[in-house]
Scaffold this motif. Structure first.
Motif, PDB file in Angstrom:
ATOM      1  N   VAL A 177      -5.968  -1.859   1.205  1.00 24.86           N
ATOM      2  CA  VAL A 177      -6.556  -1.646  -0.114  1.00 24.86           C
ATOM      3  C   VAL A 177      -6.293  -2.855  -0.979  1.00 24.86           C
ATOM      4  N   SER A 197      -9.256  -2.202 -10.437  1.00 28.19           N
ATOM      5  CA  SER A 197      -9.589  -1.058  -9.606  1.00 28.19           C
ATOM      6  C   SER A 197      -9.301  -1.386  -8.150  1.00 28.19           C
ATOM      7  N   THR A 198      -9.229  -0.352  -7.325  1.00 27.53           N
ATOM      8  CA  THR A 198      -8.938  -0.564  -5.917  1.00 27.53           C
ATOM      9  C   THR A 198     -10.187  -0.336  -5.095  1.00 27.53           C
ATOM     10  N   HIS A 199     -10.269  -1.005  -3.949  1.00 26.00           N
ATOM     11  CA  HIS A 199     -11.381  -0.782  -3.032  1.00 26.00           C
ATOM     12  C   HIS A 199     -10.909  -1.055  -1.621  1.00 26.00           C
ATOM     13  N   ALA A 246       0.845  -1.191   0.000  1.00 19.58           N
ATOM     14  CA  ALA A 246       0.000   0.000   0.000  1.00 19.58           C
ATOM     15  C   ALA A 246       0.872   1.229   0.000  1.00 19.58           C
ATOM     16  N   PRO A 279      -4.306   5.144  -2.575  1.00 23.29           N
ATOM     17  CA  PRO A 279      -4.379   3.919  -3.363  1.00 23.29           C
ATOM     18  C   PRO A 279      -3.277   3.880  -4.390  1.00 23.29           C
ATOM     19  N   GLU A 280      -2.962   2.689  -4.835  1.00 19.77           N
ATOM     20  CA  GLU A 280      -1.889   2.494  -5.798  1.00 19.77           C
ATOM     21  C   GLU A 280      -2.147   3.268  -7.067  1.00 19.77           C
ATOM     22  N   ARG A 315      -6.913  -4.988  -4.712  1.00 20.90           N
ATOM     23  CA  ARG A 315      -7.117  -4.703  -6.131  1.00 20.90           C
ATOM     24  C   ARG A 315      -8.009  -5.784  -6.727  1.00 20.90           C
TER      25      ARG A 315
END
Length: 437
Positions: free
Chosen positions: A100, A106-108, A28, A52-53, A102
């Motif tokens: 976080v 997308s990230t969440h 992260a 986030p990345e 992936r």
């Protein structure tokens, strides 16, 4: 958030670089604190930030000395860099990274996602109670016995109420609207199929004059429909009493209902006489048989927006935004259902009216009506932007949502209201199957 709000003014930090801490078990972005200045005259609170990345790539370049690698399987520890400056106070802080993940590019945040799933499942239980309440009401009034042709479609019809506004605080509106929609199916089937023209004339007069004596000699099904009309209006008036405008709500509702049943009566006469109206006649009268004015009055009354100004706006003349929403509903319905309806004795739909008036083929009539629907959307969007300054946004959203739900229910020339099998998967996903947490 509490930690941020409760931090003292002396704990302000300035972040000058963003770096990435990596370990086999966690990946992260974290912030590296450097050269933080505190001004006694202009304090700032502590800010905890996790990126986030990909977000930090353009903010600062990470160097090898900024990255801490740990092959032990433990989470990498970030040690803030601190440089002492003469005459300045420097306070170190540790910024904890958030977890976080992936998924699909997308990230969440896994914690937020879990809360979202739990929230959906709790709301789903609430919606199930609303549907159950409508079913109990239906069974209590014994419509299956009193009105032999009654269609029992509580869950499918509740979808309309849900689509108008699904926010939890409008539960009273949805609960009443679910009953109203069940009542409307009785009225619609009576005027469309099962009632004789003489009986329909008397039923129309009874509702418009609020007097059951007009249908005293008619079968039990007509009396059940009339009594339900009175009962539902009384319930709405009682629930809206605290607004102080219940008398005005009653007046507006009765006026809208008179307009509604008159539209049905005109359609029944056209069918009885074999008359095919012009496209514009069909469009206007078809909108009258779409009770969106009455629905909007109910939302205003039960959603606690009942003021003299709002009620006068909706009832004096049908607003253009309501007309446009009604046109969309009627035209999308006609596109999806006209072939089925022509298999039995039924009034001409917008498709037949358009073909007769303009000499179009069926495909040309389809294209003409689709363009008309697009123009109605333009009118509705324009009116929305004009009205937002003085009409409550939830009221306008409710009107627009009524058109949106019809675009969905009648998409691809499919009538999901009549053919419930098409609707089944949507009902199950929304109201029955919980999300796996």
């Amino acid at each position: 958030m509490e930690e941020m709000q409760n931090s003292s003014a002396d704990e302000g930090i300035l972040f000058s670089k963003i770096g990435r801490a990596r370990s086999p078990s966690f990946n992260a972005f974290v912030a590296l604190v450097q050269n933080a200045e505190i001004s006694d005259r202009c304090p700032s609170p502590t800010v905890h930030v996790a990126y986030p990345e990909g977000m930090a790539d353009g903010l600062a370049d990470s160097s090898e000395e900024d990255e801490i690698e740990d092959d032990s399987g433990e989470e990498a520890e970030v040690v803030p860099k601190i440089q002492s400056l003469k005459g300045k106070r420097v306070i170190p802080t540790r910024v904890e990274p958030i977890n976080v993940a992936r998924v699909g590019g997308s990230t969440h945040d896994e914690v937020l996602l879990k809360f979202a799933k739990l929230d959906f499942n709790m709301l789903q239980k609430w919606y199930q109670k609303e549907v159950g309440s409508a079913i109990k009401w239906w069974e209590k009034l014994e419509f299956s016995k009193k009105v032999p042709y009654a269609r029992e479609r509580a869950a499918e019809l509740y979808f309309w109420a849900f689509a108008m506004n699904s926010e939890p605080k409008y539960t009273t509106f949805r609960a009443v609207m679910a009953k109203v929609l069940l009542w409307i199916t009785l009225l619609d089937d009576t005027y469309d199929v099962y009632g004789r023209i003489e009986e329909l004339e008397l039923l129309t007069q009874a509702i418009q004059r609020w007097d059951i004596s007009y249908i005293a000699s008619l079968p039990e099904c007509f009396k059940a429909i009339f009594n339900t009309t009175v009962e539902l209006v009384d319930e709405i008036i009682e629930l809206s009493a605290r607004s102080g405008e219940s008398d005005l709500v009653l007046q507006c509702l009765k006026q809208a209902l008179c307009h509604y049943v008159q539209g049905y009566m005109d359609e029944a006469r056209w069918c009885h006489e074999g008359y095919i109206p012009t496209y514009d006649e069909r469009k206007v009268n078809g909108a009258a048989t779409t009770p969106y004015q009455a629905f909007t009055i109910m939302f205003i009354a039960l959603g606690e927006f009942a003021t003299k100004e709002t009620l006068h706006w909706i009832s004096n003349n049908i607003p253009l935004i309501v007309q446009a929403s009604s046109f969309i509903s009627r035209l999308t319905n006609d596109l999806a259902s006209h072939k089925f309806e022509q298999q039995r004795e039924h009034g001409a739909s917008a498709v037949e009216c358009c073909m007769k008036q303009y000499g179009f083929s069926q495909e040309e009539a389809y294209e003409f009506i689709k363009k008309d629907i697009n123009n109605c959307w333009k009118d509705m969007n324009e009116e929305y932007l004009k009205l937002i300054e003085y009409i409550p946004r939830p009221v306008l959203d409710c009107i627009v949502n009524k058109a949106r739900v019809c675009e969905f229910l009648y998409a691809n020339f499919e009538d999901k209201v009549t053919n419930c099998a098409i609707m089944k998967d949507h009902i199950v996903a929304l109201f029955l199957d919980p999300v796996v947490v």
